[in-house]
Write an enzyme that holds these catalytic residues in place. Structure first.
Site, PDB file in Angstrom:
ATOM      1  N   HIS A  18      -0.789  -2.505  -4.676  1.00 14.44           N
ATOM      2  CA  HIS A  18      -0.252  -3.421  -5.690  1.00 14.44           C
ATOM      3  C   HIS A  18      -0.190  -2.850  -7.106  1.00 14.44           C
ATOM      4  O   HIS A  18      -0.531  -3.536  -8.075  1.00 14.44           O
ATOM      5  CB  HIS A  18      -1.063  -4.721  -5.684  1.00 14.44           C
ATOM      6  CG  HIS A  18      -0.937  -5.530  -4.425  1.00 14.44           C
ATOM      7  ND1 HIS A  18       0.133  -5.442  -3.570  1.00 14.44           N
ATOM      8  CD2 HIS A  18      -1.780  -6.457  -3.876  1.00 14.44           C
ATOM      9  CE1 HIS A  18      -0.047  -6.280  -2.550  1.00 14.44           C
ATOM     10  NE2 HIS A  18      -1.185  -6.894  -2.701  1.00 14.44           N
ATOM     11  N   ARG A  73       0.795  -1.232   0.000  1.00 16.99           N
ATOM     12  CA  ARG A  73       0.000   0.000   0.000  1.00 16.99           C
ATOM     13  C   ARG A  73       0.826   1.280   0.000  1.00 16.99           C
ATOM     14  O   ARG A  73       1.905   1.324   0.591  1.00 16.99           O
ATOM     15  CB  ARG A  73      -0.915   0.002   1.231  1.00 16.99           C
ATOM     16  CG  ARG A  73      -1.985  -1.067   1.138  1.00 16.99           C
ATOM     17  CD  ARG A  73      -2.808  -1.190   2.399  1.00 16.99           C
ATOM     18  NE  ARG A  73      -3.909  -2.136   2.197  1.00 16.99           N
ATOM     19  CZ  ARG A  73      -3.777  -3.458   2.276  1.00 16.99           C
ATOM     20  NH1 ARG A  73      -2.624  -4.007   2.590  1.00 16.99           N
ATOM     21  NH2 ARG A  73      -4.802  -4.246   2.030  1.00 16.99           N
ATOM     22  N   HIS A 107       2.893 -12.668  -5.721  1.00 13.24           N
ATOM     23  CA  HIS A 107       1.774 -12.795  -4.793  1.00 13.24           C
ATOM     24  C   HIS A 107       1.195 -14.217  -4.768  1.00 13.24           C
ATOM     25  O   HIS A 107      -0.029 -14.404  -4.691  1.00 13.24           O
ATOM     26  CB  HIS A 107       0.689 -11.782  -5.178  1.00 13.24           C
ATOM     27  CG  HIS A 107      -0.153 -11.313  -4.042  1.00 13.24           C
ATOM     28  ND1 HIS A 107      -0.925 -12.164  -3.277  1.00 13.24           N
ATOM     29  CD2 HIS A 107      -0.332 -10.066  -3.522  1.00 13.24           C
ATOM     30  CE1 HIS A 107      -1.562 -11.450  -2.362  1.00 13.24           C
ATOM     31  NE2 HIS A 107      -1.214 -10.180  -2.487  1.00 13.24           N
ATOM     32  N   ASP A 165      -1.885  -9.739   8.370  1.00 22.50           N
ATOM     33  CA  ASP A 165      -1.764  -9.050   7.085  1.00 22.50           C
ATOM     34  C   ASP A 165      -0.786  -7.905   7.318  1.00 22.50           C
ATOM     35  O   ASP A 165      -1.140  -6.740   7.207  1.00 22.50           O
ATOM     36  CB  ASP A 165      -3.144  -8.554   6.624  1.00 22.50           C
ATOM     37  CG  ASP A 165      -3.130  -8.096   5.172  1.00 22.50           C
ATOM     38  OD1 ASP A 165      -2.059  -8.154   4.542  1.00 22.50           O
ATOM     39  OD2 ASP A 165      -4.192  -7.678   4.678  1.00 22.50           O
ATOM     40  N   GLU A 172       5.012 -12.493   0.837  1.00 24.46           N
ATOM     41  CA  GLU A 172       5.404 -11.575  -0.233  1.00 24.46           C
ATOM     42  C   GLU A 172       6.646 -10.813   0.215  1.00 24.46           C
ATOM     43  O   GLU A 172       6.548  -9.926   1.069  1.00 24.46           O
ATOM     44  CB  GLU A 172       4.277 -10.588  -0.521  1.00 24.46           C
ATOM     45  CG  GLU A 172       2.941 -11.211  -0.807  1.00 24.46           C
ATOM     46  CD  GLU A 172       1.779 -10.298  -0.406  1.00 24.46           C
ATOM     47  OE1 GLU A 172       1.764  -9.128  -0.800  1.00 24.46           O
ATOM     48  OE2 GLU A 172       0.896 -10.765   0.322  1.00 24.46           O
TER      49      GLU A 172
HETATM   50  C1  BGC Z   1      -2.490  -7.507   1.166  1.00 19.12           C
HETATM   51  C2  BGC Z   1      -3.890  -7.825   1.577  1.00 19.12           C
HETATM   52  C3  BGC Z   1      -4.727  -7.944   0.369  1.00 19.12           C
HETATM   53  C4  BGC Z   1      -4.131  -9.019  -0.509  1.00 19.12           C
HETATM   54  C5  BGC Z   1      -4.891  -9.206  -1.780  1.00 19.12           C
HETATM   55  C6  BGC Z   1      -1.988  -8.610   0.300  1.00 19.12           C
HETATM   56  O1  BGC Z   1      -0.710  -8.324  -0.147  1.00 19.12           O
HETATM   57  O2  BGC Z   1      -1.664  -7.295   2.260  1.00 19.12           O
HETATM   58  O3  BGC Z   1      -4.422  -6.845   2.423  1.00 19.12           O
HETATM   59  O4  BGC Z   1      -6.053  -8.248   0.674  1.00 19.12           O
HETATM   60  O5  BGC Z   1      -2.811  -8.686  -0.823  1.00 19.12           O
HETATM   61  O6  BGC Z   1      -5.153  -8.042  -2.359  1.00 19.12           O
END
Ligand code: BGC
Length: 386
Positions: free
Chosen positions: A141, A116, A214, A287, A351
């Site tokens: 992302h 983010r 991812h 998360d 990740e």
């Molecule tokens: C994020 C999550 C998100 C997921 C899919 C992850 O990298 O930290 O918050 O929901 O990606 O978008």
């Protein structure tokens, strides 16, 4: 008439080529070297008419990894259990159509900026840049059409350790980011049952970069099961607490004494519902970004995951300073693929990356890339069983 003959000749040549490439999946050159041939098949078309392909990489041990040049997505990844049986452990869709319709970044390459950026804004060299706010108020992302949703140019490289080289040029201003960014990602399926991912990028103007993959894993190989019994160890003695929108507060907090302490192995489920913990509440589970105890840029082990029923072990090594450990808290039955509807916490991600929101947090390690510099990182996912 001439055209007809030419057509027949061309068809026969193509048929011959198909037959020969199918026959030669792996060739032994001498008693020690085996060349594993990469198979390429058509994976369908995007609404734009662009074609996607699927590349199947195999090593001699038995691991198979399938990757499409749409988003660099790993669609299939078979790994051995304690009986030597290889099963797919990567969540994914059944076809290109599935990925196009709805995918929570299953197996995809993420860029320009993984994770983010607060409010979709950052300032670089005095100029403010505005990104799409595609995750509540934040940017996530790489934006609406990140590197997970573009066609990469693929070059398969056969070998004992087959490689897929993917390149993509992101134009100046794409998704709001400054500078033309030339990106290269090389997937290498190694003979020790590991997949190495080498990332490289150069720019013609100062910009920010944070690339990752991812992949979601469920080491049971049964995607209907929750991942709560997987045992996780993270070589990270600090993590980054977040606000309710999952943006780091800026503090690096010691994991000791919190549900975030994975310096010793813990079941994912052991403390994940500790709702008294504000951070667990904000993430709806895990998360968060864990900071590697070893801050060197060398390839070091950052995570080990063990799944007791299959005996599968996955080790993650990286040159990156951190890893986002995400426990599939936003999976809610959509999308479907591989015979299931992916439900809450049926997959987890590790990740590897720089810290989230670094462009707005001057105390975090920099994610700025300047012209004449080369962004270079490596991550390895290594599988075994016990
Ligand atoms: C994020 C999550 C998100 C997921 C899919 C992850 O990298 O930290 O918050 O929901 O990606 O978008």
């Amino acid at each position: 008439m001439k055209l007809k003959v030419l057509g027949i000749l061309l068809c026969s040549a193509l048929l011959f080529q198909n037959c020969t490439s199918k026959k030669a999946e792996s060739t032994t050159i001498d008693s020690t070297t085996t060349v594993n041939k990469i198979e390429k098949t058509s994976y369908g078309k995007l609404p734009t008419g662009e074609a996607a392909d699927l590349y199947t990489l195999k090593n001699s041990a038995g691991m198979v990894v399938k990757i499409t040049n749409y988003g660099g997505i790993i669609t299939y990844w078979s790994t051995p259990d304690k009986n030597g049986k290889y099963t797919d452990v990567a969540l994914g869709c059944d076809s290109l159509g599935g990925y196009l319709k709805a995918s929570p970044y299953f197996g995809a390459l993420i860029g320009r900026y993984g994770n983010r950026i607060a409010k979709g804004k950052f300032t670089l060299d005095g100029k403010q840049y505005t990104l799409a706010q595609n995750n509540g108020v934040n940017a996530l992302h790489g934006g609406k059409k990140g590197f997970d949703k573009v066609i990469w140019t693929a070059t398969p490289i056969d070998g004992e350790e087959p490689q897929l080289k993917l390149t993509y040029t992101s134009v100046d201003g794409e998704e709001g980011y400054p500078g033309k960014l030339d990106v290269e990602v090389i997937y290498t399926l190694q003979k020790d049952n590991s997949l190495k991912i080498d990332y490289k990028a150069t720019t013609d103007k100062p910009t920010v970069v944070n690339l990752t993959n991812h992949a979601y894993f469920n080491l049971t190989g049964d995607f209907s099961k929750e991942i709560l019994d997987h045992e996780v160890m993270l070589n990270a003695d600090k993590f980054l607490p977040v606000d309710e929108t999952l943006i780091p507060t800026g503090e690096l907090k010691a994991v000791a004494g919190t549900p975030f302490d994975f310096t010793k192995s813990f079941k994912i489920g052991a403390r994940i519902n500790d709702v008294k913990d504000e951070q667990i509440k904000y993430g709806k589970g895990y998360d968060h970004c864990w900071v590697a105890t070893d801050s060197s840029k060398t390839l070091k082990s950052i995570a080990t995951v063990y799944e007791p029923t299959s005996g599968r072990v996955m080790e993650v090594l990286t040159t990156e300073p951190a890893v986002q450990f995400y426990t599939g808290n936003f999976l809610d039955g959509v999308p479907a693929g591989k015979g299931v509807n992916y439900k809450f916490r049926t997959g987890f991600c590790l990740e590897t990356q720089h810290y989230p929101d670094s462009p707005n947090q001057p105390k975090f390690p920099s994610t700025v890339l300047k012209p004449n510099e080369t962004y270079k990182t490596t991550t390895v996912y290594k599988f075994s069983a016990k």
